[in-house]
Design a protein around this motif. Sequence first.
Motif, PDB file in Angstrom:
ATOM      1  N   UNK A 285      -5.768  27.394 -21.042  1.00  0.00           N
ATOM      2  CA  UNK A 285      -7.086  27.962 -21.350  1.00  0.00           C
ATOM      3  C   UNK A 285      -8.002  26.875 -21.867  1.00  0.00           C
ATOM      4  N   UNK A 286      -9.189  26.826 -21.282  1.00  0.00           N
ATOM      5  CA  UNK A 286     -10.217  25.927 -21.804  1.00  0.00           C
ATOM      6  C   UNK A 286     -11.544  26.654 -21.639  1.00  0.00           C
ATOM      7  N   UNK A 287     -12.177  26.971 -22.766  1.00  0.00           N
ATOM      8  CA  UNK A 287     -13.358  27.823 -22.710  1.00  0.00           C
ATOM      9  C   UNK A 287     -12.991  29.158 -22.083  1.00  0.00           C
ATOM     10  N   UNK A 288     -13.744  29.559 -21.084  1.00  0.00           N
ATOM     11  CA  UNK A 288     -13.482  30.844 -20.433  1.00  0.00           C
ATOM     12  C   UNK A 288     -12.598  30.682 -19.203  1.00  0.00           C
ATOM     13  N   UNK A 289     -12.174  29.454 -18.939  1.00  0.00           N
ATOM     14  CA  UNK A 289     -11.357  29.185 -17.751  1.00  0.00           C
ATOM     15  C   UNK A 289      -9.884  29.333 -18.102  1.00  0.00           C
ATOM     16  N   UNK A 290      -9.139  30.003 -17.225  1.00  0.00           N
ATOM     17  CA  UNK A 290      -7.698  30.022 -17.446  1.00  0.00           C
ATOM     18  C   UNK A 290      -6.941  29.897 -16.133  1.00  0.00           C
ATOM     19  N   UNK A 291      -5.779  29.257 -16.243  1.00  0.00           N
ATOM     20  CA  UNK A 291      -4.925  29.037 -15.077  1.00  0.00           C
ATOM     21  C   UNK A 291      -3.494  29.372 -15.468  1.00  0.00           C
ATOM     22  N   UNK A 292      -2.825  30.149 -14.627  1.00  0.00           N
ATOM     23  CA  UNK A 292      -1.456  30.571 -14.910  1.00  0.00           C
ATOM     24  C   UNK A 292      -0.507  29.749 -14.044  1.00  0.00           C
ATOM     25  N   UNK A 293       0.410  29.049 -14.707  1.00  0.00           N
ATOM     26  CA  UNK A 293       1.312  28.146 -14.001  1.00  0.00           C
ATOM     27  C   UNK A 293       2.708  28.762 -13.967  1.00  0.00           C
ATOM     28  N   UNK A 294       3.046  29.355 -12.835  1.00  0.00           N
ATOM     29  CA  UNK A 294       4.270  30.157 -12.751  1.00  0.00           C
ATOM     30  C   UNK A 294       5.485  29.374 -12.264  1.00  0.00           C
ATOM     31  N   UNK A 295       5.434  28.087 -12.241  1.00  0.00           N
ATOM     32  CA  UNK A 295       6.487  27.201 -11.703  1.00  0.00           C
ATOM     33  C   UNK A 295       7.475  27.904 -10.773  1.00  0.00           C
ATOM     34  N   UNK A 296       8.768  28.059 -11.167  1.00  0.00           N
ATOM     35  CA  UNK A 296       9.719  28.683 -10.234  1.00  0.00           C
ATOM     36  C   UNK A 296      10.147  30.068 -10.707  1.00  0.00           C
ATOM     37  N   UNK A 297       9.242  30.764 -11.426  1.00  0.00           N
ATOM     38  CA  UNK A 297       9.605  32.037 -12.047  1.00  0.00           C
ATOM     39  C   UNK A 297      10.143  33.043 -11.026  1.00  0.00           C
ATOM     40  N   UNK A 298      11.276  33.678 -11.374  1.00  0.00           N
ATOM     41  CA  UNK A 298      11.845  34.722 -10.523  1.00  0.00           C
ATOM     42  C   UNK A 298      11.014  35.993 -10.649  1.00  0.00           C
ATOM     43  N   UNK A 299      11.247  36.895  -9.698  1.00  0.00           N
ATOM     44  CA  UNK A 299      10.515  38.162  -9.696  1.00  0.00           C
ATOM     45  C   UNK A 299      10.747  38.937 -11.002  1.00  0.00           C
TER      46      UNK A 299
ATOM     47  N   UNK B 137      -7.156  37.428 -21.352  1.00  0.00           N
ATOM     48  CA  UNK B 137      -6.962  36.426 -20.315  1.00  0.00           C
ATOM     49  C   UNK B 137      -6.843  37.061 -18.936  1.00  0.00           C
ATOM     50  N   UNK B 138      -7.191  38.329 -18.868  1.00  0.00           N
ATOM     51  CA  UNK B 138      -7.033  39.025 -17.593  1.00  0.00           C
ATOM     52  C   UNK B 138      -7.864  38.394 -16.503  1.00  0.00           C
ATOM     53  N   UNK B 139      -8.970  37.791 -16.926  1.00  0.00           N
ATOM     54  CA  UNK B 139      -9.848  37.168 -15.948  1.00  0.00           C
ATOM     55  C   UNK B 139      -9.315  35.785 -15.618  1.00  0.00           C
ATOM     56  N   UNK B 140      -8.443  35.740 -14.616  1.00  0.00           N
ATOM     57  CA  UNK B 140      -7.720  34.515 -14.309  1.00  0.00           C
ATOM     58  C   UNK B 140      -8.398  33.779 -13.159  1.00  0.00           C
ATOM     59  N   UNK B 141      -8.610  32.470 -13.340  1.00  0.00           N
ATOM     60  CA  UNK B 141      -9.251  31.709 -12.269  1.00  0.00           C
ATOM     61  C   UNK B 141      -8.226  31.197 -11.247  1.00  0.00           C
ATOM     62  N   UNK B 142      -7.201  30.520 -11.768  1.00  0.00           N
ATOM     63  CA  UNK B 142      -6.269  29.861 -10.851  1.00  0.00           C
ATOM     64  C   UNK B 142      -4.841  30.309 -11.140  1.00  0.00           C
ATOM     65  N   UNK B 143      -4.091  30.542 -10.078  1.00  0.00           N
ATOM     66  CA  UNK B 143      -2.684  30.879 -10.249  1.00  0.00           C
ATOM     67  C   UNK B 143      -1.834  29.947  -9.397  1.00  0.00           C
ATOM     68  N   UNK B 144      -0.840  29.334 -10.048  1.00  0.00           N
ATOM     69  CA  UNK B 144       0.101  28.532  -9.262  1.00  0.00           C
ATOM     70  C   UNK B 144       1.192  29.460  -8.768  1.00  0.00           C
ATOM     71  N   UNK B 145       1.265  29.646  -7.461  1.00  0.00           N
ATOM     72  CA  UNK B 145       2.208  30.591  -6.863  1.00  0.00           C
ATOM     73  C   UNK B 145       3.633  30.150  -7.184  1.00  0.00           C
ATOM     74  N   UNK B 146       4.486  31.101  -7.668  1.00  0.00           N
ATOM     75  CA  UNK B 146       5.824  30.699  -8.096  1.00  0.00           C
ATOM     76  C   UNK B 146       6.709  30.231  -6.944  1.00  0.00           C
ATOM     77  N   UNK B 147       7.584  29.302  -7.275  1.00  0.00           N
ATOM     78  CA  UNK B 147       8.675  28.836  -6.424  1.00  0.00           C
ATOM     79  C   UNK B 147       8.244  28.476  -4.994  1.00  0.00           C
ATOM     80  N   UNK B 148       7.210  27.667  -4.874  1.00  0.00           N
ATOM     81  CA  UNK B 148       6.781  27.109  -3.588  1.00  0.00           C
ATOM     82  C   UNK B 148       6.511  28.195  -2.534  1.00  0.00           C
ATOM     83  N   UNK B 149       6.169  29.419  -3.029  1.00  0.00           N
ATOM     84  CA  UNK B 149       5.861  30.500  -2.091  1.00  0.00           C
ATOM     85  C   UNK B 149       7.086  31.191  -1.534  1.00  0.00           C
ATOM     86  N   UNK B 150       8.184  31.165  -2.280  1.00  0.00           N
ATOM     87  CA  UNK B 150       9.407  31.828  -1.811  1.00  0.00           C
ATOM     88  C   UNK B 150       9.238  33.350  -1.829  1.00  0.00           C
ATOM     89  N   UNK B 151       9.826  33.975  -0.813  1.00  0.00           N
ATOM     90  CA  UNK B 151       9.731  35.428  -0.697  1.00  0.00           C
ATOM     91  C   UNK B 151      10.377  36.111  -1.904  1.00  0.00           C
TER      92      UNK B 151
END
Lengths: 466, 295
Positions: B188-202, B214-228
Motif C-alpha cells: 500500500x502506498x497512498x491509495x494504491x494497493x497491489x496484492x502479491x499472491x506468489x504461489x498461494x494455493x486455492x 483495501x477492497x479497491x485493488x489496483x494490481x494483483x499478481x496472479x498466484x502460481x504462474x497462472x496454474x489452474x
Amino acid sequence: MATSPSYFRRLKLFLALNFSRLPLIFLLSLSWLFGSAAGIYLTPLLAVAGGLIILAVFLIKRGPVAYLSLFLIYLLAVLRLGLFSQSSPATTLDHLASREVNLQGTVDGPPRYYNQTQRLFMFDLKDSVSLRPVAGKIEITTSADVTYEPGQQLNLSGTLELTPGQGGRTYAEISYPKITARPAPPKPFSGFQKMLDNIRQKMLSILKKTLPEPQASLAAGVILGMKEQLPAEFANQLKRAGLTHIVVASGYNITIVLSFSAQLALFLGKRLSLILGLLLTVFYALLTGGGIPVWRAVLMSFIALSFEMTGREREARTALFLSAAFITLLQPESLTELSFQLSFLATFGLLYFTPVFDDMLSKIHRRGLGSKYFKEALSSTLAAQVATLPVLIGSFGQVSLVAPITNCLIFIVTPLIMGLSGITLFVGLFSAGLASLVAWLALVPLTYFVKVVEFFGNLPWALLRI
Amino acid sequence: MGAPAYLTILIRKINLRRFFWPGLVMLTILVWAAVLSFPRDNRLLLKFYDVGEGDAIFIRTEQGKKVLIDGGPDGRVVNYLSKDLPFYDRTLDLMIVTHPHADHLRGLVEVLTRYHVRRVVYNPGQYTEAVYRDFEREIKAQNIPVWTAKVGDTLTLDAKSRLLVLWPTSINQETSNPNETSIILLLRTGAFSALLLDDAEKSVQAALFIPPGDDDLEVLKVPHHGARTALDEFLVAKAAPKLAVISVGRNSYGHPSAEVLGAYSIRNIPILRTDTAGSVSILTDGLKWWYETVR
C-alpha cells in the motif's frame, strides 16, 4: 610503396615455398605436422604412400639428403600415430532410444530450475560399461534437491526417450534417472589446485560485488577466462558479434599478460623479463584453471616470445611451426581439436596474411582515417579471420559478418579491461571500498565493450549461416 | 594465440603521459554516467521481472528504499537489478523470500553474493533443497538480520509505503507443501494497493482476509504462474483488480492455464504476462498509476 614488395609477390613467395631459403627447423616442424595430420586423417598405408610420392617429386627436382631426413621425420610422425589404437567409433543416441541405458557424462552449462525440479544437459557421453563414446547431448530432469555444477561428471541410469526437435534434430531426454556423482579424477597437487580454486572464486566474487551485469561476467571472462556465468542472452550476442574468443582463457589473454611483462624488459632487461613473463603466464594459466588449450597457448606464445626477445623476430613463423610440432609430439590428438586448429590458424593468419592486408589497406588510403593504429588493428583482425574462416564454417556452419568491425572496435579496450580488472582484483584482496573505485574506472571500457556487443550482436544480419 | 603480431602492437615504450588523456576522458565519462544514472523518478516503482518460470518482484519506494521479493529460478534477476540500480549503488534495504522453492529462491542466492542486503524476511523451516541450504549459509556468513513474517505484521518501507503481511497464520506451520505457508503481501502506498499472491494455493486464497479499506485493488499478481489449481474465482471477483500480472516463462505444466486467463478476461480485467510482454513496471504516486512493459 616502391620498396616493399606487392602483396602478389609476397603471396607468390609464400606459395612457391622456396625451401632452400627456409630454416631447417621450420622444415622439420612442418614435416612432423604433416606426418601427424596424415597419420590421423589417412590410413597408415595411404599416408606413407602420399609422403613417398611427394618425396620423389622433391628428390627429382632438388637435392637428396635434406629431403630424405624430412621424409624420415614425416614417417616417424605417421608411424607414431599408427601405434595409437583407433578408438572405437561413437554410438549414436538413436541406437539407444527407448532403452535402459547406463551412461556417464559431463554437465553442460548451469542447470535450469523449476518448482522442485531442475533440467540440465549432459555431453561427453560414454557407455558406463563398455566405455564406448556416445555422440550427442541429452537433457535430464531431476529433483532440485542436489546442486550440480557445470563440468561435473555424473553416472546416469534410466530410460532414454527420443523426440523429434527443431530443425530435423532429435532431442534426447532421460527423466528422473538414477544419478551418482563420479568423484573427480585425482589430480596431482590437489592442495595447490584447491588453493588456486579458492583464489579464483574470491576473485570472481570481488568482480561480482563491485560491478553490475553483464560487465562483471564480461570482466571475469576477459581476465579469468570464466565464461560459464555469462548471461545467456549476452553470450549469444557475443557469438553473433564474433567476440567469444575474448572471454575464453586463450592465447589472447596470455599474449596480453606476456606483453605486460615484455613492457618490463625496459627496466629488467630481456632475460629477466622473459623469466618473469614465463612465471606470470604459468601462474595465469594455473589461475584460469584452463585445461590443455591454455597450456598449449602458453607454450606457443612463449616460444614466439622467446624468439622475439632473442632478436629473431623474423623467425616467428618458424616459432609457430616449431611449437605446433612440439604440441603434436606431446599430444597428437590436439590436431583434431577445434581450439588447437583455431589458435594455430589465427596465428598463421597473423603472420602470413597481416602484411598482405597491410599492403592492401595502404593502397586503399594512405592518410586520414587510416591512422596507424586502426590500420594495424584492421589488418591483423582480417588476417586472423580469413585464416580461421574455413574451420569456423566447417565446424559451426556460421560466421559472424561483423567480426572484423567489432574486433577492431574492442582491440584497444581489451588490454585496458584486463589491466583495470586486474588492479581491481589485486586491490580487492585488501580493501573492498578501494576495489569499488578502481572497478568504476574499469566500468567505462567494460560498458563500451558491452554496448559494442549489444549493438552489433543485435543486427539481424550479424550472423551468416552456411 | 596471435602472440607476435599483437605483441608488436602492444609492446611500446611505457610512457605515463600517454595515460593522462585517456584517464581524464574515462573519469569524465564516469562522472557523467553517475550523474545520469541517479534515479530522478520519485514515483514508487513496482516491477515484475521477466525471470522465466518463477517470481522476482522489485520495489523502489518514493524515498528510494529498495525491496526485492523472490529472485526467480536463476541469476537473471541480477541483470535486471543492474539496470534498475545505479552502478554505484550495491545495497538492498529488504529481501523477502515468500517460500523456499527453487524458482523463487535461487536468484536470491546470487543476489546475496553480489549486493549488500540490510535485512531478510523469511520463515525458516526444515527444507532439504540444496538452494535453501546455500541461502541460509550465505545469510549466516554475512550476518544479515532476519525477520519472520505472519498475518497482521506490517513492514514499513518509508513514510508513505508499507507491506502488510496477509499470510501465513503462524510462522511454524509444518507442511509438506511450502506453497501453503508462503508469505502473501499487500503493498500500500497512498491509495494504491497491489496484492502479491506468489504461489498461494486455492485453499489459502479462500482463507485469506483482505483488510477492509483495501477492497479497491489496483494490481494483483496472479498466484502460481497462472496454474489452474491455484485459481479461486471467488477471490478474483472479490479483489476485482484493475490489472492482473502473471509471472510465467516457458514451462511444461501448461502455465498459465486457459481457465485462469478466462477468469480474468470475463471480468474485463486486463492481463500482462511476463513471458509475452517482458518485465512489467508499475509506477504510482499514490493516487494515479501507470504501467509499462520492457522486453
